[in-house]
Scaffold this motif. Sequence first.
Motif, short mmCIF file in Angstrom:
data_model
loop_
_atom_site.label_atom_id
_atom_site.label_comp_id
_atom_site.label_asym_id
_atom_site.label_seq_id
_atom_site.Cartn_x
_atom_site.Cartn_y
_atom_site.Cartn_z
N ASP A 122 0.81 -1.21 0.00
CA ASP A 122 0.00 0.00 0.00
C ASP A 122 0.85 1.27 0.00
O ASP A 122 0.35 2.35 -0.30
CB ASP A 122 -0.92 -0.01 1.24
CG ASP A 122 -1.74 1.27 1.36
OD1 ASP A 122 -2.51 1.55 0.44
OD2 ASP A 122 -1.57 1.99 2.37
N SER A 123 2.13 1.14 0.33
CA SER A 123 2.98 2.32 0.50
C SER A 123 4.10 2.36 -0.53
O SER A 123 4.56 1.34 -1.01
CB SER A 123 3.58 2.30 1.92
OG SER A 123 4.50 3.35 2.10
N SER A 124 4.53 3.59 -0.83
CA SER A 124 5.68 3.77 -1.72
C SER A 124 6.95 4.08 -0.92
O SER A 124 8.01 4.31 -1.50
CB SER A 124 5.40 4.91 -2.71
OG SER A 124 5.14 6.13 -2.00
N ASP A 125 6.84 4.09 0.39
CA ASP A 125 7.99 4.38 1.25
C ASP A 125 8.96 3.20 1.28
O ASP A 125 8.60 2.06 0.95
CB ASP A 125 7.53 4.71 2.67
CG ASP A 125 6.71 5.99 2.73
OD1 ASP A 125 6.88 6.83 1.83
OD2 ASP A 125 5.90 6.13 3.66
N SER A 126 10.18 3.48 1.74
CA SER A 126 11.18 2.42 1.83
C SER A 126 11.01 1.58 3.09
O SER A 126 11.51 0.47 3.18
CB SER A 126 12.59 3.02 1.81
OG SER A 126 12.76 3.92 2.90
N ASN A 127 10.32 2.14 4.08
CA ASN A 127 10.08 1.40 5.32
C ASN A 127 8.84 1.96 6.00
O ASN A 127 8.33 3.02 5.63
CB ASN A 127 11.29 1.48 6.26
CG ASN A 127 11.65 2.92 6.60
OD1 ASN A 127 11.00 3.57 7.41
ND2 ASN A 127 12.70 3.43 5.96
N GLY A 128 8.36 1.25 6.99
CA GLY A 128 7.18 1.69 7.71
C GLY A 128 6.88 0.80 8.89
O GLY A 128 7.67 -0.09 9.23
N GLU A 129 5.72 1.02 9.51
CA GLU A 129 5.31 0.23 10.67
C GLU A 129 3.84 -0.14 10.56
O GLU A 129 3.05 0.56 9.94
CB GLU A 129 5.52 1.02 11.97
CG GLU A 129 6.95 1.39 12.27
CD GLU A 129 7.07 2.18 13.57
OE1 GLU A 129 6.03 2.36 14.25
OE2 GLU A 129 8.17 2.63 13.89
N ILE A 130 3.52 -1.26 11.19
CA ILE A 130 2.12 -1.65 11.35
C ILE A 130 1.82 -1.65 12.85
O ILE A 130 2.71 -1.45 13.67
CB ILE A 130 1.83 -3.04 10.75
CG1 ILE A 130 2.64 -4.12 11.49
CG2 ILE A 130 2.13 -3.05 9.27
CD1 ILE A 130 2.25 -5.55 11.09
N THR A 131 0.58 -1.89 13.19
CA THR A 131 0.20 -2.03 14.60
C THR A 131 0.01 -3.51 14.91
O THR A 131 -0.72 -4.21 14.21
CB THR A 131 -1.11 -1.28 14.91
OG1 THR A 131 -0.89 0.12 14.72
CG2 THR A 131 -1.55 -1.52 16.35
N ASN A 220 7.23 -4.64 14.61
CA ASN A 220 6.19 -4.14 13.73
C ASN A 220 6.74 -3.32 12.56
O ASN A 220 6.00 -2.67 11.84
CB ASN A 220 5.18 -3.29 14.51
CG ASN A 220 5.82 -2.03 15.10
OD1 ASN A 220 7.03 -1.98 15.29
ND2 ASN A 220 5.00 -1.03 15.38
N ASN A 221 8.05 -3.36 12.36
CA ASN A 221 8.69 -2.60 11.28
C ASN A 221 8.81 -3.43 10.01
O ASN A 221 9.05 -4.64 10.07
CB ASN A 221 10.09 -2.13 11.70
CG ASN A 221 10.06 -1.18 12.86
OD1 ASN A 221 9.75 -0.01 12.72
ND2 ASN A 221 10.38 -1.69 14.05
N TRP A 222 8.64 -2.79 8.86
CA TRP A 222 8.86 -3.47 7.58
C TRP A 222 9.83 -2.63 6.73
O TRP A 222 9.91 -1.41 6.86
CB TRP A 222 7.57 -3.71 6.83
CG TRP A 222 6.72 -2.49 6.56
CD1 TRP A 222 5.64 -2.06 7.29
CD2 TRP A 222 6.85 -1.57 5.46
NE1 TRP A 222 5.10 -0.92 6.73
CE2 TRP A 222 5.82 -0.61 5.61
CE3 TRP A 222 7.72 -1.47 4.38
CZ2 TRP A 222 5.66 0.46 4.72
CZ3 TRP A 222 7.57 -0.41 3.49
CH2 TRP A 222 6.55 0.54 3.66
#
Length: 227
Positions: A122-131, A220-222
């Motif tokens: 869903d994201s174009s970022d290089s990294n992110g987090e979920i809950t 929770n990091n990707w």
Amino acid sequence: MNLNNEIQVATDKFLAEKLPQLVEEKVSKMVNDVLDDVFRSYSDTAKAIKSKIEEKLDVNLQEFDLVDYNHLVSKAINDNLMQLVNVQPIMDLCQDAIGFVKQKTIKLSDIVEMFKDAAMEDSSDSNGEITVIVEVDEKHGWTEVWLDLDANTKQHNCGIKFIISDSRKKIFSFKSSSYLSNLGNVSPSKMTQLSSIEHKVFRLYSAQVEVVVDELKYDNNWYRDEY
């Protein structure tokens, strides 16, 4: 009054009126009991009948759970459909839904990774987090899990909540909010990803796949591999 006479009359009347019915009921019960034994799941006859049905359907009935009746229907029309249209793209789209529950056991960490993959899509970022929120309720003997594609989401706003029985190790309660409480901030892409992941978790629930709670705290990091 002659008591012996009255007893004889009553006996004759009972035998004439009731005995045939009683005999019929007993014989019927006896036949039912015999048929029950013949068709019990562990009997050779039942196994032979089941094998013949599976052979005609060209499908193993044990691979189907309570939401797979659509697949049985689709197999019945498959031959005619293949002659009319190219269904390969449809089959590709449905592969995750149909084949997902062939596994009988899954780790909770694997479900978390599924959410990370969906968030990444869903994201174009290089990294992110979920809950990811996991709480063990020792009093009731279950583990509650909240998951969401976004980071730092409150429990009541999480996209999915499910409860795993500690003894049976299976999901017995499944709830999905579909972001209805926060619909204004949701993109069509995110709704698509959430719908897909919801369906997969629901399939684990409907097929009663064993879920192993292998951890209580999850990263929770990707990250994208290409970055």
